[in-house]
Motif scaffolding. Structure first.
Motif, mmCIF file in Angstrom:
data_model
loop_
_atom_site.group_PDB
_atom_site.id
_atom_site.type_symbol
_atom_site.label_atom_id
_atom_site.label_comp_id
_atom_site.label_asym_id
_atom_site.label_seq_id
_atom_site.Cartn_x
_atom_site.Cartn_y
_atom_site.Cartn_z
ATOM 1 N N ALA A 122 0.833 -1.208 0.000
ATOM 2 C CA ALA A 122 0.000 0.000 0.000
ATOM 3 C C ALA A 122 0.862 1.250 0.000
ATOM 4 O O ALA A 122 0.555 2.246 -0.680
ATOM 5 C CB ALA A 122 -0.931 -0.013 1.211
ATOM 6 N N ALA A 123 1.975 1.222 0.748
ATOM 7 C CA ALA A 123 2.879 2.373 0.769
ATOM 8 C C ALA A 123 3.484 2.617 -0.607
ATOM 9 O O ALA A 123 3.656 3.776 -1.028
ATOM 10 C CB ALA A 123 3.973 2.147 1.804
ATOM 11 N N ALA A 126 0.735 4.174 -2.787
ATOM 12 C CA ALA A 126 0.513 5.563 -2.360
ATOM 13 C C ALA A 126 1.662 6.462 -2.825
ATOM 14 O O ALA A 126 1.436 7.611 -3.230
ATOM 15 C CB ALA A 126 0.358 5.625 -0.847
ATOM 16 N N ILE A 129 1.156 7.244 -6.429
ATOM 17 C CA ILE A 129 0.081 8.236 -6.588
ATOM 18 C C ILE A 129 0.614 9.627 -6.304
ATOM 19 O O ILE A 129 0.342 10.584 -7.048
ATOM 20 C CB ILE A 129 -1.096 7.891 -5.649
ATOM 21 N N ARG A 130 1.405 9.774 -5.237
ATOM 22 C CA ARG A 130 1.960 11.097 -4.906
ATOM 23 C C ARG A 130 2.942 11.562 -5.981
ATOM 24 O O ARG A 130 3.014 12.758 -6.300
ATOM 25 C CB ARG A 130 2.647 11.045 -3.544
ATOM 26 N N ARG A 151 -6.368 0.427 2.355
ATOM 27 C CA ARG A 151 -5.095 0.867 2.937
ATOM 28 C C ARG A 151 -4.561 2.102 2.207
ATOM 29 O O ARG A 151 -4.070 3.048 2.838
ATOM 30 C CB ARG A 151 -4.066 -0.269 2.874
ATOM 31 N N VAL A 152 -4.634 2.077 0.875
ATOM 32 C CA VAL A 152 -4.157 3.224 0.095
ATOM 33 C C VAL A 152 -5.012 4.460 0.385
ATOM 34 O O VAL A 152 -4.492 5.573 0.522
ATOM 35 C CB VAL A 152 -4.170 2.889 -1.407
ATOM 36 N N LEU A 155 -3.850 5.935 3.600
ATOM 37 C CA LEU A 155 -2.560 6.614 3.461
ATOM 38 C C LEU A 155 -2.695 7.945 2.732
ATOM 39 O O LEU A 155 -1.975 8.904 3.024
ATOM 40 C CB LEU A 155 -1.567 5.711 2.726
ATOM 41 N N CYS A 156 -3.591 7.987 1.735
ATOM 42 C CA CYS A 156 -3.788 9.215 0.954
ATOM 43 C C CYS A 156 -4.797 10.158 1.613
ATOM 44 O O CYS A 156 -5.005 11.273 1.101
ATOM 45 C CB CYS A 156 -4.258 8.867 -0.456
ATOM 46 N N LEU A 190 -10.344 7.644 -6.077
ATOM 47 C CA LEU A 190 -10.124 6.256 -5.706
ATOM 48 C C LEU A 190 -11.428 5.479 -5.818
ATOM 49 O O LEU A 190 -12.426 5.846 -5.197
ATOM 50 C CB LEU A 190 -9.590 6.154 -4.273
#
Length: 358
Positions: A122-123, A126, A129-130, A151-152, A155-156, A190
């Motif tokens: 997930a990290a 993410a 995505i960033r 999870r994503v 985080l976002c 999302l």
């Protein structure tokens, strides 16, 4: 110059999501000939390359077994619906590089490092995505895909529009109130896609050019948790969760040999209603509308004629193999591959072949 003639059969095939247990059609899809509603694309269509996309759409897939699954392809099909009429690029985020990524609709492919724990995966998503700022990120609403999507989203710090069943560039629809109502909204950033609701991409192949993933997000080694899947005996997997099922019908007499073959193949064993009614196999193994409805990738039927309730139980199975002496059996008609032979003779032959290879 005369206009090209339409091929209505090809246009209809391009929007079919599933044929069984009943035909499901996604008329919002722009795949293939339906894309502009007119002519059929030539067989040797050029590969589509989007060099300067207006924005990006991420399609995050699981690739279980190293290949794109049916649900993965539907995620890519959904991502193509959000591509702004072909002005955006669809980026496939996957743990490997599938050979047919371009045919499935991917303009770019970002291979993520394999992770032993969901939090690290997930990290990584993410971080991508960033780094790239996609307008939309599409996940599969499945056991693992749904967990990753949530999870994503955490985080976002963004909301997830989950279990979407209908999608267009302007609107996403998901069930609400236990299916008694619908929740409609403009497609958010999302979203996750329910299985067998949106058609996979069936248009021209795209370039599927490689894209480097972002730098690995820093993690506290003391807090990192390494997880690995535990091996599970296929016979202990529930039928509705099994990916590979073999079943015995009235044409099987040696059930001990049948169970030995299931273990050798790594398949979950099942049976027809006739077999379970006779007590040859436990009721929990019954496949069919009055037993367990399968969601498997592959199903092999030994000596099963194919009663209507049994066929209803395998309606969503992707690949069906039938072994039966009756060429005109309903199961033979349903099968993708048919072996017209005595199932009881085929069982020990397969077992012997597997033993020889081992």
């Amino acid at each position: 110059m005369s206009a090209k003639r339409r091929d209505p059969r090809a246009e209809r095939a391009a929007v079919v999501v599933a044929e069984a247990p009943r035909r499901r059609i996604d008329r919002t899809h722009r795949g293939g000939a339906v894309a502009q509603g007119a002519t059929v694309a030539p067989a040797a269509a050029p590969v589509v390359t989007i060099a300067d996309p207006a924005y990006l759409v991420f399609a995050v897939v699981e690739m279980a077994g190293g290949v794109l699954s049916r649900h993965d392809r539907q995620v890519l099909g959904a991502a193509r619906l959000l591509d702004g009429g072909g002005t955006a690029a669809v980026v496939l985020l996957a743990p490997g590089l599938p050979e047919d990524a371009g045919a499935a609709g991917a303009d770019r492919v970002m291979v993520l490092a394999e992770r032993d724990d969901p939090a690290a995966l997930a990290a990584s998503v993410a971080a991508a995505i960033r780094a790239h700022g996609p307008r939309h990120v599409v996940f599969a609403e499945s056991a693992d895909g749904g967990d990753l999507a949530r999870r994503v989203a955490a985080l976002c710090d963004e909301a997830l529009f989950d279990a979407v069943e209908s999608l267009s560039a302007r609107q996403a629809i998901r069930p609400a109130a236990a299916g008694r109502a619908e929740w409609r909204a403009a497609p958010p950033r999302l979203l996750s896609i329910a299985a067998d609701r949106i058609a996979p991409w069936r248009g021209a192949a795209h370039a599927a050019e490689p894209v480097d993933p972002p730098a690995d997000p820093a993690r506290d080694a003391a807090l990192a948790v390494r997880l690995s899947p535990l091996p599970v005996e296929a016979a202990n997997v529930r039928l509705d969760e099994a990916g590979f099922v073999i079943a015995a019908g009235n044409g099987v007499t040696d059930f001990a040999g049948f169970l030995d073959l299931a273990r050798a193949l790594g398949a979950t064993p099942g049976g027809s209603r006739v077999v379970c009614d006779a007590g040859a196999l436990p009721r929990a193994m019954q496949v069919g509308a009055s037993g367990t409805v399968l969601n498997a990738d592959c199903y092999v039927a030994f000596g099963i004629s194919g009663a209507p309730q049994h066929l209803q139980g395998i309606g969503t199975v992707e690949h069906v193999v039938a072994v039966n002496t009756d060429l005109h059996a309903a199961m033979i008609a349903r099968a993708d591959l048919a072996v017209v032979a005595d199932a009881q003779a085929v069982l020990p032959a397969l077992l012997a072949l597997l033993g020889a290879e081992a």
